[in-house]
Design a protein around this motif. Structure first.
Motif, mmCIF file in Angstrom:
data_model
loop_
_atom_site.group_PDB
_atom_site.id
_atom_site.type_symbol
_atom_site.label_atom_id
_atom_site.label_comp_id
_atom_site.label_asym_id
_atom_site.label_seq_id
_atom_site.Cartn_x
_atom_site.Cartn_y
_atom_site.Cartn_z
ATOM 1 N N HIS A 86 0.907 -1.078 0.324
ATOM 2 C CA HIS A 86 -0.153 -0.161 -0.072
ATOM 3 C C HIS A 86 0.291 1.308 -0.130
ATOM 4 O O HIS A 86 0.377 2.168 -0.177
ATOM 5 C CB HIS A 86 -0.747 -0.101 1.216
ATOM 6 C CG HIS A 86 -0.133 0.330 2.530
ATOM 7 N ND1 HIS A 86 0.758 -1.024 3.254
ATOM 8 C CD2 HIS A 86 0.011 0.879 3.771
ATOM 9 C CE1 HIS A 86 1.352 -0.678 4.000
ATOM 10 N NE2 HIS A 86 0.198 0.811 4.651
ATOM 11 N N GLN A 87 2.057 1.112 0.265
ATOM 12 C CA GLN A 87 2.351 2.188 0.245
ATOM 13 C C GLN A 87 4.053 2.443 -1.615
ATOM 14 O O GLN A 87 4.486 3.099 -1.474
ATOM 15 C CB GLN A 87 4.034 1.743 1.545
ATOM 16 C CG GLN A 87 2.526 2.322 2.494
ATOM 17 C CD GLN A 87 4.311 2.203 3.687
ATOM 18 O OE1 GLN A 87 5.105 1.355 3.742
ATOM 19 N NE2 GLN A 87 4.289 2.420 4.843
ATOM 20 N N GLY A 88 3.239 1.560 -1.920
ATOM 21 C CA GLY A 88 4.580 1.264 -3.451
ATOM 22 C C GLY A 88 5.886 0.971 -3.490
ATOM 23 O O GLY A 88 6.330 0.523 -4.232
ATOM 24 N N LYS A 89 5.689 0.293 -2.019
ATOM 25 C CA LYS A 89 7.055 -1.259 -2.312
ATOM 26 C C LYS A 89 6.697 -2.013 -2.714
ATOM 27 O O LYS A 89 5.849 -2.953 -1.989
ATOM 28 C CB LYS A 89 7.639 -1.023 -0.342
ATOM 29 C CG LYS A 89 7.562 0.389 0.307
ATOM 30 C CD LYS A 89 8.492 0.526 1.158
ATOM 31 C CE LYS A 89 9.028 1.641 1.653
ATOM 32 N NZ LYS A 89 8.195 2.036 3.507
ATOM 33 N N PRO A 90 8.010 -2.980 -3.856
ATOM 34 C CA PRO A 90 7.815 -4.218 -3.849
ATOM 35 C C PRO A 90 7.647 -5.046 -2.542
ATOM 36 O O PRO A 90 8.266 -4.779 -1.798
ATOM 37 C CB PRO A 90 9.316 -4.082 -4.657
ATOM 38 C CG PRO A 90 9.534 -3.004 -4.559
ATOM 39 C CD PRO A 90 8.948 -1.949 -3.930
ATOM 40 N N THR A 91 6.740 -5.663 -3.173
ATOM 41 C CA THR A 91 6.994 -7.149 -2.130
ATOM 42 C C THR A 91 5.961 -8.844 -2.945
ATOM 43 O O THR A 91 6.094 -8.533 -3.450
ATOM 44 C CB THR A 91 5.266 -6.756 -1.327
ATOM 45 O OG1 THR A 91 5.059 -7.903 -0.077
ATOM 46 C CG2 THR A 91 4.212 -6.504 -1.592
ATOM 47 N N THR A 92 7.110 -9.470 -2.057
ATOM 48 C CA THR A 92 5.764 -10.897 -2.692
ATOM 49 C C THR A 92 4.509 -11.560 -2.006
ATOM 50 O O THR A 92 4.591 -12.758 -2.441
ATOM 51 C CB THR A 92 6.928 -11.970 -2.720
ATOM 52 O OG1 THR A 92 7.513 -12.006 -1.555
ATOM 53 C CG2 THR A 92 8.833 -11.300 -3.376
ATOM 54 N N GLU A 93 4.347 -10.552 -1.208
ATOM 55 C CA GLU A 93 2.888 -11.243 0.007
ATOM 56 C C GLU A 93 1.529 -11.042 -0.816
ATOM 57 O O GLU A 93 1.045 -9.340 -1.175
ATOM 58 C CB GLU A 93 3.441 -10.453 0.890
ATOM 59 C CG GLU A 93 1.964 -10.766 2.104
ATOM 60 C CD GLU A 93 2.434 -12.668 2.459
ATOM 61 O OE1 GLU A 93 0.839 -13.129 2.009
ATOM 62 O OE2 GLU A 93 2.588 -13.093 3.139
ATOM 63 N N PRO A 94 1.700 -12.251 -1.389
ATOM 64 C CA PRO A 94 -0.143 -12.060 -2.151
ATOM 65 C C PRO A 94 -1.155 -11.729 -1.126
ATOM 66 O O PRO A 94 -2.166 -11.392 -1.871
ATOM 67 C CB PRO A 94 -0.477 -13.293 -2.946
ATOM 68 C CG PRO A 94 0.284 -14.132 -1.786
ATOM 69 C CD PRO A 94 1.538 -13.721 -1.002
ATOM 70 N N GLY A 95 -0.780 -11.556 -0.056
ATOM 71 C CA GLY A 95 -1.776 -10.953 0.596
ATOM 72 C C GLY A 95 -2.504 -9.510 0.608
ATOM 73 O O GLY A 95 -3.715 -9.219 0.777
ATOM 74 N N VAL A 96 -1.598 -8.375 0.290
ATOM 75 C CA VAL A 96 -1.474 -7.385 -0.254
ATOM 76 C C VAL A 96 -2.707 -7.117 -0.890
ATOM 77 O O VAL A 96 -3.446 -6.171 -1.054
ATOM 78 C CB VAL A 96 -0.412 -6.860 -0.783
ATOM 79 C CG1 VAL A 96 0.412 -6.709 0.563
ATOM 80 C CG2 VAL A 96 -0.436 -6.902 -2.057
ATOM 81 N N MET A 97 -2.973 -8.188 -1.633
ATOM 82 C CA MET A 97 -4.010 -7.926 -2.808
ATOM 83 C C MET A 97 -5.541 -8.183 -2.132
ATOM 84 O O MET A 97 -6.473 -8.765 -2.175
ATOM 85 C CB MET A 97 -3.878 -8.772 -3.947
ATOM 86 C CG MET A 97 -2.681 -8.445 -4.733
ATOM 87 S SD MET A 97 -2.631 -6.627 -5.378
ATOM 88 C CE MET A 97 -4.027 -6.978 -6.467
ATOM 89 N N HIS A 98 -5.750 -9.095 -0.410
ATOM 90 C CA HIS A 98 -6.277 -9.726 -0.106
ATOM 91 C C HIS A 98 -7.036 -9.176 0.494
ATOM 92 O O HIS A 98 -8.375 -9.481 1.603
ATOM 93 C CB HIS A 98 -6.585 -11.293 -0.306
ATOM 94 C CG HIS A 98 -6.251 -12.012 -1.821
ATOM 95 N ND1 HIS A 98 -7.041 -12.714 -2.421
ATOM 96 C CD2 HIS A 98 -4.845 -12.396 -2.687
ATOM 97 C CE1 HIS A 98 -6.535 -13.363 -3.817
ATOM 98 N NE2 HIS A 98 -5.115 -12.537 -3.629
ATOM 99 N N GLN A 99 -6.487 -8.555 1.478
ATOM 100 C CA GLN A 99 -6.947 -7.732 2.840
ATOM 101 C C GLN A 99 -6.631 -6.006 3.042
ATOM 102 O O GLN A 99 -4.501 -6.118 2.573
ATOM 103 C CB GLN A 99 -6.527 -8.603 3.517
ATOM 104 C CG GLN A 99 -4.952 -8.512 4.067
ATOM 105 C CD GLN A 99 -4.837 -10.442 5.092
ATOM 106 O OE1 GLN A 99 -5.491 -10.961 5.209
ATOM 107 N NE2 GLN A 99 -3.278 -10.713 5.045
#
Ligand SMILES: NC(=O)c1ccc[n+]([C@@H]2O[C@H](COP(=O)([O-])OP(=O)(O)OC[C@H]3O[C@@H](n4cnc5c(N)ncnc54)[C@H](O)[C@@H]3O)[C@@H](O)[C@H]2O)c1
Length: 360
Positions: free
Chosen positions: A209-222
């Motif tokens: 949500h801060q525009g930082k790269p991540t590999t956590e798919p949960g950022v699209m679901h919660q």
């Protein structure tokens, strides 16, 4: 790690059909939905297969998805048709839209079909395959109305959908050449599959949500929600933009902006502009030979790693062969969610238990 089931395709088809019959679909609608979803799993696109059922059931319960609708012709300009899908099942709307377009292309050599306000039309390759089975080439530009998930190139929050592009070329005596992908690096459904399997996604596809790269798919679901990234830097972003404009605006539908934002992630509505062309209408008697010469030439490139060179569409065909033989793999989280959706649809416990007994 979630355990995995293997379900015979015919069994899964019966189960999905029964779910939608209980929910109130006509026999034809239940059949088209089951055929589409199971075919997506068979093609290897689990993101657009039976795992969509819980979301569709929520969309129905929330009053978004409308059962037993058919597209209405809003404008018939001969070679160009504009259809309103009346918020009905995309599996019915897109099927009927392609049938109408195929009939026109058979008469005129070319047809364009704008389809808008359709509930999720799923795997776009399915609609291209319908055109190719009738002998036609087709091109499909699709947007996802008002449900942003993808950040623009050089942007840091979600502004548009995963807007797929698809094209197909029928080949003589073999399966068609098929390009069918989301313009995001990975589809939203693939983040759902990874999340359900409690796996990370590869780097480069997501930002938080801060525009930082991540590999956590949960950022699209919660919440707080992150975004998918377009594929191929500025090129994928540019193609996504054309899908939004051709799919959402040219079709007579809506694009994604502050007036069209949806309130529920289960309310997935697509618009699609399809162009269907009769290859026989070209003066190209060597078309098939030219295509095959190119594909053979490409495959003669020395292999760089462990994987053989494939042409677009081969990946899906290999999956079909393997999954018809071994059954469709489904992780336990997805399977439990689908069973819960079956109960939500009104399937009696005993009927569900009978289906479950066949899949252990
Ligand atoms: N309805 C919607 O709103 C919506 C939105 C996004 C995506 N989708 C669908 O989601 C599905 C998955 O999309 P995706 O972006 O994850 O697809 P993907 O990344 O798996 O790419 C699939 C495409 O790449 C080709 N391919 C795969 N491996 C290849 C190789 N080694 N060599 C050559 N070609 C190869 C396939 O044949 C196919 O054309 C698609 O069917 C798409 O239509 C639908």
């Amino acid at each position: 790690m979630s355990t995995q089931h293997r379900i015979p395709p015919s069994h899964l088809h019966q189960f999905v059909q029964a779910i939608w019959l209980h929910a109130g679909s006509s026999a034809q609608e239940a059949q088209l939905v089951a055929e589409h979803l199971v075919a997506a799993n068979l093609a290897g696109h689990d993101s657009h297969g039976v795992g969509m059922i819980p979301s569709y059931m929520n969309s129905l319960a929330q009053g978004f998805l409308q059962l037993n609708q058919h597209p209405t012709v809003e404008k018939d300009a001969g070679a160009v048709l504009t259809l309103h899908a009346n918020n009905g099942f995309g599996q019915v709307a897109a099927y009927e839209a392609m049938q109408l377009g195929i009939e026109r292309a058979a008469k005129l050599g070319i047809a364009a079909v704008g389809l808008h306000h359709s509930h999720h039309i799923g795997r776009i390759g399915h609609w291209a395959e319908q055109c190719a089975a009738a002998g036609f080439v087709s091109f499909h530009f699709v947007n996802v109305m008002g449900d942003p998930m993808v950040a623009p190139y050089n942007g840091s929050d979600r502004r548009f959908g995963t807007n797929p592009f698809c094209a197909i070329f029928p080949r003589r005596n073999t399966k068609p050449l098929l390009l069918d992908f989301a313009t995001s690096g990975i589809s939203f459904g693939k983040t759902r599959v990874a999340w359900n399997k409690e796996q990370q996604v590869a780097p480069g596809y997501l930002i938080d949500h801060q525009g930082k790269p991540t590999t956590e798919p949960g950022v699209m679901h919660q919440a707080p929600y992150g975004s998918l990234m377009p594929f191929g830097l500025h090129k994928g972003y540019a193609l996504a933009t054309m899908c939004e404009i051709f799919g959402g605006a040219l079709s007579g539908g809506r694009t994604t902006h502050d007036e069209t934002l949806v309130t529920s992630h289960d309310a997935i509505f697509n618009c699609m502009t399809t162009i269907i062309v009769d290859p026989e209408a070209f003066d190209a008697p060597a078309m098939q030979e030219e295509a095959e010469s190119f594909l053979d030439w490409v495959k003669q490139s020395p292999q760089s790693g462990n994987e053989a060179i494939q042409v677009p569409g081969e990946w899906e065909e290999h999956n079909r062969v393997a999954r018809y033989r071994d059954g469709i793999p489904l992780d336990n989280n997805s399977w439990q969610q689908i069973c819960a959706a079956a109960l939500q649809a009104g399937m009696p416990q005993e009927e569900l238990a009978a289906f479950r007994a066949l899949t252990q």
